[in-house]
Design an enzyme around this catalytic site. Structure first.
Site, PDB file in Angstrom:
ATOM      1  N   ARG A  44       0.883  -1.260  -0.052  1.00  0.00           N
ATOM      2  CA  ARG A  44       0.151  -0.095   0.120  1.00  0.00           C
ATOM      3  C   ARG A  44       0.790   1.259  -0.013  1.00  0.00           C
ATOM      4  O   ARG A  44       0.552   2.077   0.646  1.00  0.00           O
ATOM      5  CB  ARG A  44      -0.913   0.014   1.278  1.00  0.00           C
ATOM      6  CG  ARG A  44      -1.785  -1.163   1.230  1.00  0.00           C
ATOM      7  CD  ARG A  44      -2.863  -1.096   0.353  1.00  0.00           C
ATOM      8  NE  ARG A  44      -3.905  -2.374   0.830  1.00  0.00           N
ATOM      9  CZ  ARG A  44      -3.756  -3.471   0.363  1.00  0.00           C
ATOM     10  NH1 ARG A  44      -2.926  -4.028  -0.447  1.00  0.00           N
ATOM     11  NH2 ARG A  44      -4.746  -4.309   0.734  1.00  0.00           N
ATOM     12  N   SER A  78     -10.581  -0.214   3.619  1.00  0.00           N
ATOM     13  CA  SER A  78      -9.881  -0.393   4.972  1.00  0.00           C
ATOM     14  C   SER A  78      -9.254   1.181   5.485  1.00  0.00           C
ATOM     15  O   SER A  78      -8.498   1.812   4.403  1.00  0.00           O
ATOM     16  CB  SER A  78      -8.651  -1.245   4.562  1.00  0.00           C
ATOM     17  OG  SER A  78      -9.181  -2.625   4.067  1.00  0.00           O
ATOM     18  N   GLU A  95      -4.405   4.242   6.462  1.00  0.00           N
ATOM     19  CA  GLU A  95      -4.144   3.762   4.983  1.00  0.00           C
ATOM     20  C   GLU A  95      -4.899   5.114   4.226  1.00  0.00           C
ATOM     21  O   GLU A  95      -4.282   5.392   3.168  1.00  0.00           O
ATOM     22  CB  GLU A  95      -4.797   2.516   4.400  1.00  0.00           C
ATOM     23  CG  GLU A  95      -4.687   2.175   2.910  1.00  0.00           C
ATOM     24  CD  GLU A  95      -5.299   0.974   2.532  1.00  0.00           C
ATOM     25  OE1 GLU A  95      -4.885  -0.207   3.324  1.00  0.00           O
ATOM     26  OE2 GLU A  95      -6.130   0.811   1.447  1.00  0.00           O
TER      27      GLU A  95
HETATM   28  P1  FAD Z   1      -8.562   8.993  -4.543  1.00  0.00           P
HETATM   29  O1  FAD Z   1      -9.437   8.690  -3.426  1.00  0.00           O
HETATM   30  O2  FAD Z   1      -9.289  10.381  -5.379  1.00  0.00           O
HETATM   31  O3  FAD Z   1      -7.158   9.673  -4.336  1.00  0.00           O
HETATM   32  C1  FAD Z   1      -6.293   8.968  -3.244  1.00  0.00           C
HETATM   33  C2  FAD Z   1      -4.875   9.762  -3.377  1.00  0.00           C
HETATM   34  O4  FAD Z   1      -4.323   9.778  -4.711  1.00  0.00           O
HETATM   35  C3  FAD Z   1      -5.116  11.142  -2.799  1.00  0.00           C
HETATM   36  O5  FAD Z   1      -3.993  11.571  -2.236  1.00  0.00           O
HETATM   37  C4  FAD Z   1      -5.160  11.908  -4.304  1.00  0.00           C
HETATM   38  O6  FAD Z   1      -4.742  13.249  -4.363  1.00  0.00           O
HETATM   39  C5  FAD Z   1      -4.153  11.055  -5.051  1.00  0.00           C
HETATM   40  N1  FAD Z   1      -4.712  10.776  -6.637  1.00  0.00           N
HETATM   41  C6  FAD Z   1      -5.548  10.560  -7.063  1.00  0.00           C
HETATM   42  N2  FAD Z   1      -5.481  10.487  -8.447  1.00  0.00           N
HETATM   43  C7  FAD Z   1      -4.349  11.022  -8.733  1.00  0.00           C
HETATM   44  C8  FAD Z   1      -3.485  11.407  -9.791  1.00  0.00           C
HETATM   45  N3  FAD Z   1      -4.170  11.106 -11.054  1.00  0.00           N
HETATM   46  N4  FAD Z   1      -2.585  11.865  -9.839  1.00  0.00           N
HETATM   47  C9  FAD Z   1      -1.804  12.349  -8.620  1.00  0.00           C
HETATM   48  N5  FAD Z   1      -2.474  11.957  -7.366  1.00  0.00           N
HETATM   49  C10 FAD Z   1      -3.497  11.267  -7.448  1.00  0.00           C
HETATM   50  N6  FAD Z   1      -7.910  -0.321  -2.152  1.00  0.00           N
HETATM   51  C11 FAD Z   1      -6.938  -1.314  -2.219  1.00  0.00           C
HETATM   52  O7  FAD Z   1      -5.949  -1.148  -2.615  1.00  0.00           O
HETATM   53  N7  FAD Z   1      -7.394  -2.633  -2.447  1.00  0.00           N
HETATM   54  C12 FAD Z   1      -8.868  -2.757  -2.250  1.00  0.00           C
HETATM   55  O8  FAD Z   1      -9.215  -3.872  -2.215  1.00  0.00           O
HETATM   56  C13 FAD Z   1      -9.638  -1.786  -1.890  1.00  0.00           C
HETATM   57  N8  FAD Z   1     -11.188  -1.763  -1.598  1.00  0.00           N
HETATM   58  C14 FAD Z   1     -11.710  -0.763  -1.359  1.00  0.00           C
HETATM   59  C15 FAD Z   1     -13.203  -1.073  -1.017  1.00  0.00           C
HETATM   60  C16 FAD Z   1     -14.171  -0.162  -0.986  1.00  0.00           C
HETATM   61  C17 FAD Z   1     -15.502  -0.260  -0.624  1.00  0.00           C
HETATM   62  C18 FAD Z   1     -13.584   1.151  -0.888  1.00  0.00           C
HETATM   63  C19 FAD Z   1     -14.458   2.371  -0.817  1.00  0.00           C
HETATM   64  C20 FAD Z   1     -12.183   1.561  -1.053  1.00  0.00           C
HETATM   65  C21 FAD Z   1     -11.440   0.416  -1.476  1.00  0.00           C
HETATM   66  N9  FAD Z   1      -9.820   0.666  -1.724  1.00  0.00           N
HETATM   67  C22 FAD Z   1      -9.125  -0.335  -1.886  1.00  0.00           C
HETATM   68  C23 FAD Z   1      -9.474   2.059  -1.473  1.00  0.00           C
HETATM   69  C24 FAD Z   1      -9.501   2.848  -2.838  1.00  0.00           C
HETATM   70  O9  FAD Z   1     -10.590   2.490  -3.654  1.00  0.00           O
HETATM   71  C25 FAD Z   1      -8.201   2.727  -3.713  1.00  0.00           C
HETATM   72  O10 FAD Z   1      -6.771   3.087  -2.955  1.00  0.00           O
HETATM   73  C26 FAD Z   1      -8.325   3.522  -5.076  1.00  0.00           C
HETATM   74  O11 FAD Z   1      -7.197   3.225  -5.968  1.00  0.00           O
HETATM   75  C27 FAD Z   1      -8.383   4.786  -4.848  1.00  0.00           C
HETATM   76  O12 FAD Z   1      -8.440   5.663  -6.045  1.00  0.00           O
HETATM   77  P2  FAD Z   1      -9.321   7.054  -6.387  1.00  0.00           P
HETATM   78  O13 FAD Z   1      -9.355   7.273  -7.503  1.00  0.00           O
HETATM   79  O14 FAD Z   1     -10.594   7.030  -5.490  1.00  0.00           O
HETATM   80  O15 FAD Z   1      -8.536   7.897  -5.444  1.00  0.00           O
HETATM   81  P1  NAP Z   2     -10.006 -11.204   4.546  1.00  0.00           P
HETATM   82  O1  NAP Z   2     -10.075 -12.202   3.248  1.00  0.00           O
HETATM   83  O2  NAP Z   2     -10.995 -11.261   5.592  1.00  0.00           O
HETATM   84  O3  NAP Z   2      -8.562 -11.169   5.446  1.00  0.00           O
HETATM   85  C1  NAP Z   2      -8.325 -10.375   6.282  1.00  0.00           C
HETATM   86  C2  NAP Z   2      -6.875 -10.059   6.272  1.00  0.00           C
HETATM   87  O4  NAP Z   2      -6.144 -11.088   6.234  1.00  0.00           O
HETATM   88  C3  NAP Z   2      -6.519  -9.209   5.037  1.00  0.00           C
HETATM   89  O5  NAP Z   2      -6.384  -7.945   5.494  1.00  0.00           O
HETATM   90  C4  NAP Z   2      -5.380  -9.823   4.034  1.00  0.00           C
HETATM   91  O6  NAP Z   2      -4.475  -9.178   4.126  1.00  0.00           O
HETATM   92  C5  NAP Z   2      -5.199 -11.011   5.284  1.00  0.00           C
HETATM   93  N1  NAP Z   2      -5.106 -12.367   4.472  1.00  0.00           N
HETATM   94  C6  NAP Z   2      -6.085 -12.954   4.285  1.00  0.00           C
HETATM   95  N2  NAP Z   2      -5.537 -14.168   3.658  1.00  0.00           N
HETATM   96  C7  NAP Z   2      -4.371 -14.141   3.490  1.00  0.00           C
HETATM   97  C8  NAP Z   2      -3.428 -15.030   2.747  1.00  0.00           C
HETATM   98  N3  NAP Z   2      -3.857 -16.026   1.963  1.00  0.00           N
HETATM   99  N4  NAP Z   2      -2.357 -14.511   2.644  1.00  0.00           N
HETATM  100  C9  NAP Z   2      -1.978 -13.129   3.017  1.00  0.00           C
HETATM  101  N5  NAP Z   2      -2.682 -12.513   3.634  1.00  0.00           N
HETATM  102  C10 NAP Z   2      -3.991 -12.937   3.799  1.00  0.00           C
HETATM  103  O7  NAP Z   2     -10.278  -9.828   3.995  1.00  0.00           O
HETATM  104  P2  NAP Z   2     -11.164  -8.795   3.411  1.00  0.00           P
HETATM  105  O8  NAP Z   2     -11.420  -7.677   4.477  1.00  0.00           O
HETATM  106  O9  NAP Z   2     -12.397  -9.703   3.060  1.00  0.00           O
HETATM  107  O10 NAP Z   2     -10.588  -8.450   2.015  1.00  0.00           O
HETATM  108  C11 NAP Z   2     -10.400  -9.092   0.901  1.00  0.00           C
HETATM  109  C12 NAP Z   2      -8.918  -8.645   0.153  1.00  0.00           C
HETATM  110  O11 NAP Z   2      -9.652  -7.298  -0.365  1.00  0.00           O
HETATM  111  C13 NAP Z   2      -7.851  -8.179   0.805  1.00  0.00           C
HETATM  112  O12 NAP Z   2      -6.855  -8.568   0.182  1.00  0.00           O
HETATM  113  C14 NAP Z   2      -7.931  -6.715   1.209  1.00  0.00           C
HETATM  114  O13 NAP Z   2      -6.766  -6.305   1.300  1.00  0.00           O
HETATM  115  C15 NAP Z   2      -8.606  -6.084   0.148  1.00  0.00           C
HETATM  116  N6  NAP Z   2      -9.391  -4.908   0.558  1.00  0.00           N
HETATM  117  C16 NAP Z   2      -8.728  -3.958   0.744  1.00  0.00           C
HETATM  118  C17 NAP Z   2      -9.366  -2.733   0.963  1.00  0.00           C
HETATM  119  C18 NAP Z   2      -8.813  -1.325   1.052  1.00  0.00           C
HETATM  120  O14 NAP Z   2      -9.438  -0.378   1.156  1.00  0.00           O
HETATM  121  N7  NAP Z   2      -7.477  -1.179   1.086  1.00  0.00           N
HETATM  122  C19 NAP Z   2     -10.833  -2.827   1.259  1.00  0.00           C
HETATM  123  C20 NAP Z   2     -11.308  -3.761   1.196  1.00  0.00           C
HETATM  124  C21 NAP Z   2     -10.810  -5.232   0.835  1.00  0.00           C
HETATM  125  P3  NAP Z   2      -4.204  -8.052   2.756  1.00  0.00           P
HETATM  126  O15 NAP Z   2      -5.145  -6.844   3.289  1.00  0.00           O
HETATM  127  O16 NAP Z   2      -2.580  -7.630   2.764  1.00  0.00           O
HETATM  128  O17 NAP Z   2      -4.572  -8.845   1.502  1.00  0.00           O
END
Ligand code: FAD
Ligand code: NAP
Length: 335
Positions: A161, A235, A331
């Protein structure tokens, strides 16, 4: 260029926080971006889909919504297709384009909200895959002098991340487009237990990227709150990494603690599990809360202020630190 004053950002952030941008504009190509940046004097925030940020106050500067579109093939060989996508393309739309063209690599990243331009910001990841595995190159404009720069995989310094754009180049670049290397002969990654179980439930006998994508979509829909219904930014905290010795000690006091061994020998702890153990899951104060099914996700039930959600995140941080001795890191980007 059309710059508006005092624009509500409520519909531009998935937490649904009502704040104002002092100035607001959109750009849909490199020239427009350059023009807006060269004329701007004060603070600047580049906005994608607003799904990874929390506004805690009005934004006293220019908010620029990146709306650059387009998906094109830039190179192709026997094994790979290199696709370049405009930063304003919706991420899931890009994933669906890849699935439709039978190009593998991003199927595990289905249904992540937000836009292509933000995908390298935190090296988006889910279900055992991160974009660094398919990333090829990005084009970005320097905010100060509008110079154009290319970043390859190494330049981005991707981590869990993390990338240079969240660290040493924080707030310095506008990402204009991103190129990814997609595979014509994908290797499937179903290492996450939840995917295998869902594929079985779907009665999938022959694995393919479309089936994996659908499995991920099904799991996400069943587990995660839809921002269109309950405001959230996914998250709120990262999963912290600790060394094995500390993990072993924690396991003596908390036998159920959830951790995953990393390649470097450290252990990644499931932050959601620790937050739940501190009693926060399902907690609600006013309209700010901790989601009932996934404690890692903070939510805005209706009209919470960003500062209320931030205050809740602070309380959670302190309680996890007190109970487990582990410091969580946010995050979500705070503004
Ligand atoms: P924004 O929220 O608009 O911006 C995020 C940051 O990036 C800000 O600092 C902004 O200034 C900067 N930014 C955005 N675009 C640009 C650009 N073009 N140039 C320079 N800076 C920029 N994230 C994960 O990694 N894994 C997941 O599984 C995941 N699941 C999610 C589930 C839900 C329900 C939600 C709501 C969010 C989730 N996220 C997840 C977080 C998020 O969706 C991601 O991080 C996504 O990439 C953010 O994109 P955005 O365009 O909305 O960014
Ligand atoms: P989950 O499957 O319930 O798992 C809980 C946590 O354990 C996750 O955060 C994941 O880490 C870790 N995990 C589970 N299985 C794993 C494996 N086999 N090896 C290594 N790590 C493992 O998680 P969840 O909330 O339903 O989310 C599912 C996936 O979507 C995850 O990868 C999570 O990161 C991603 N997600 C991200 C966001 C976001 O905003 N960043 C939001 C929703 C979901 P990791 O997070 O490192 O994968």
């Amino acid at each position: 260029m059309n710059i508006k004053d005092n624009v509500s950002l409520k519909k531009y952030n998935t937490f649904g926080i009502e704040v104002l941008a002092k100035k607001f504009a959109m750009f849909s190509n490199q020239e427009e971006a350059g023009e807006l940046l060269s004329e701007n004097q004060g603070a600047l925030l580049v906005l994608g889909g607003g799904s990874n940020l929390l506004f805690t106050k009005n934004y006293d500067g220019l908010v620029l919504k990146n709306d650059i579109g387009g998906i094109e093939v830039v190179e192709e060989n026997d094994d790979f297709v290199y696709l370049k996508a405009g930063a304003g393309i919706n991420w899931h739309q890009f994933v669906m384009y890849c699935i439709d063209h039978n190009l593998g690599g991003v199927e595990n990243l289905s249904l992540i909200p937000g836009n292509v331009g933000a995908s390298p910001m935190q090296n988006i990841g889910a279900y055992g895959v991160e974009i660094k595995e398919v990333f090829h190159q990005l084009e970005a404009m320097h905010i100060k002098d509008q110079s154009l720069h290319k970043f390859n995989l190494k330049d981005c310094e991707f981590g869990y991340r993390e990338s240079v754009f969240k660290k040493k180049y924080k707030g310095e670049f506008v990402i204009l487009s991103v190129s990814y290397r997609l595979s014509k002969h994908p290797r499937f990654n179903v290492s996450y237990g939840a995917i295998t179980k869902e594929l079985e439930k779907m009665n999938v006998h022959e694995l393919c990227i479309a089936a994996i994508s659908q499995a991920v979509i099904n799991i996400r829909r069943s587990k995660l709150p839809d921002p269109a219904v309950i405001g959230n930014a996914g998250s709120f905290f990262k999963n912290p990494e600790i060394d094995k010795k500390q993990f072993d000690e924690l396991q003596l006091s908390f036998p159920g603690i959830v951790g995953y061994i990393l390649e470097n020998g450290n252990v990644k702890l499931a932050a959601g599990w620790m937050i739940e153990q501190c009693g926060w899951k399902g907690y609600r104060k006013g309209d700010a809360g901790c989601h009932k099914d996934q404690a890692l996700v903070l939510v805005n039930y209706a009209n919470a202020g960003g500062e209320e959600i931030y205050a809740l995140s602070e309380e959670i941080l302190i309680s996890v630190k007190n109970k487990f001795g582990v410091k969580l890191e946010r995050e979500v980007n705070i503004y």
